[in-house]
Scaffold this motif. Structure first.
Motif, mmCIF file in Angstrom:
data_model
loop_
_atom_site.group_PDB
_atom_site.id
_atom_site.type_symbol
_atom_site.label_atom_id
_atom_site.label_comp_id
_atom_site.label_asym_id
_atom_site.label_seq_id
_atom_site.Cartn_x
_atom_site.Cartn_y
_atom_site.Cartn_z
ATOM 1 N N THR A 31 0.873 -1.175 0.000
ATOM 2 C CA THR A 31 0.000 0.000 0.000
ATOM 3 C C THR A 31 0.909 1.224 0.000
ATOM 4 O OG1 THR A 31 -1.604 -1.258 1.306
ATOM 5 C CG2 THR A 31 -1.895 1.140 1.249
ATOM 6 N N GLU A 33 0.681 4.408 0.151
ATOM 7 C CA GLU A 33 0.485 5.549 1.058
ATOM 8 C C GLU A 33 1.289 5.375 2.355
ATOM 9 O OE1 GLU A 33 -2.016 3.829 -0.407
ATOM 10 O OE2 GLU A 33 -2.572 5.350 -1.905
ATOM 11 N N ARG A 37 4.042 7.922 3.848
ATOM 12 C CA ARG A 37 4.017 8.444 5.226
ATOM 13 C C ARG A 37 5.364 8.200 5.914
ATOM 14 N NH1 ARG A 37 1.717 5.758 9.678
ATOM 15 N NH2 ARG A 37 0.533 4.368 8.311
#
Ligand code: NDP
Length: 292
Positions: A31, A33, A37
């Motif tokens: 994933t 994202e 982050r």
């Protein structure tokens, strides 16, 4: 030295953060994202793909099982640098690890199985214990990087030995947690003050990690912050049972705990944390798991 980290889950996310404090580190996560982050929080480089991540001196992986490690290796192989190391921190399967080591060796890459112990708190504080299987000289090359997130590194044998030790450790923990949960529930139903009972047990010969750290405050709330998925503990017990079978060691207890955790998962549904075992037992008492 440059490092790469594949798999930024509960464990991998903080482990890669510790690495980034000492080494230039590329991160990749299924994933994306999460990797974005991580890059923003820890100054790592978010790789665009697995091949883009793995041209490092040391590649770390930490994913649920050896099956996902194989998927990572499939994608990484053409981009790996001969002479580099692959340190697999997944709690994996020793037989699959040996096959992975052979595939990587054909590319000139040395594989170490290096599963970790210490849970989310140990990963966050950088104090994990690491049990390493594989070439001792390769471990010495990897040691400065592994030290970024660990306070104990133990070489336990050839490739696969790290996974074998980890699986047996976790099976012991599962047996203790299950039995302690049964005992604590029995005391509760018998009208005993649980706080007082845990004080005595934790000062006596029945204490364990389960009683000291997981059940010390009683049976806990129903909703728990995710620490360690019950599915992952179930997988570890199945590996331990296989380790015993492959060694010709009768291990009825190990086989029983595999079945019990499978029943608990089916009864609880969803993706419960391992600390939900007492809840599974309560449900069992109520007949939800097929017995009253
Ligand atoms: P999580 O479920 O929190 O994270 C799993 C990671 O693997 C995520 O980054 C996930 O990506 C990735 N992943 C899952 N499937 C795939 C796939 N098919 N291809 C690529 N990446 C994938 O697991 P943990 O961090 O808790 O556990 C990781 C390993 O460490 C396991 O082997 C576990 O047994 C072991 N371990 C866990 C401990 C704990 O307390 N949690 C303690 C000690 C060892 P995505 O973000 O996209 O889902």
């Amino acid at each position: 030295m440059t490092t790469a980290f594949l798999g930024l889950g509960t464990m991998g996310y903080p482990m890669a953060g510790h690495l980034a404090r000492h080494f230039t580190t590329a991160v990749w996560n299924r994933t994306p994202e999460v990797a974005a982050r991580h890059a923003a929080e820890h100054g790592t480089r978010q790789a665009a793909s697995i091949p883009d991540a793995v041209g490092a001196d040391i590649v770390f992986s930490c994913v649920p099982t050896s099956r996902e490690v194989n998927l990572l290796v499939d994608a990484a192989l053409p981009a790996l640098r001969p002479g580099s190391l692959w340190v697999d921190c997944t709690s994996g399967d020793p037989t699959m690890a040996r096959a992975t080591a052979t595939r990587l060796a054909e590319r000139g890459v040395t594989y170490l199985d290096a599963p970790v112990s210490g849970g989310r708190p140990g990963a966050e504080s950088g104090t994990l214990s690491v049990m390493v299987g594989g070439d001792a000289a390769a471990l010495e090359r990897a040691r400065p990087a592994i030290e970024a997130f660990s306070s104990r590194i133990v070489h336990v044998g050839a490739v696969g030995a790290g996974h074998m030790v980890k699986s047996v450790n976790n099976a012991l923990m599962a047996v203790n947690l299950w039995a302690a949960s049964e005992g604590v529930l029995a005391l509760e139903r018998g009208g005993v003050d649980l706080g007082a009972a845990m004080e005595v047990i934790n000062a006596s010969s029945g204490r364990s990690f389960a009683t000291e750290s997981l059940l010390a405050a009683g049976l806990g709330p129903d909703e728990l912050q995710p620490w360690f998925k019950l599915a992952l503990l179930h997988k570890d017990t199945a590996i331990a049972s296989d380790v015993a079978r492959n060694a010709g060691q009768p291990a009825p207890f190990l086989s029983l705990i595999v079945d019990m955790l499978g029943a608990a998962r089916a009864g609880l549904g969803g993706e419960p944390d391992y600390r939900a075992i007492p809840r599974a037992l309560r449900a069992w008492q109520k007949g939800i798991l097929g017995r009253s």
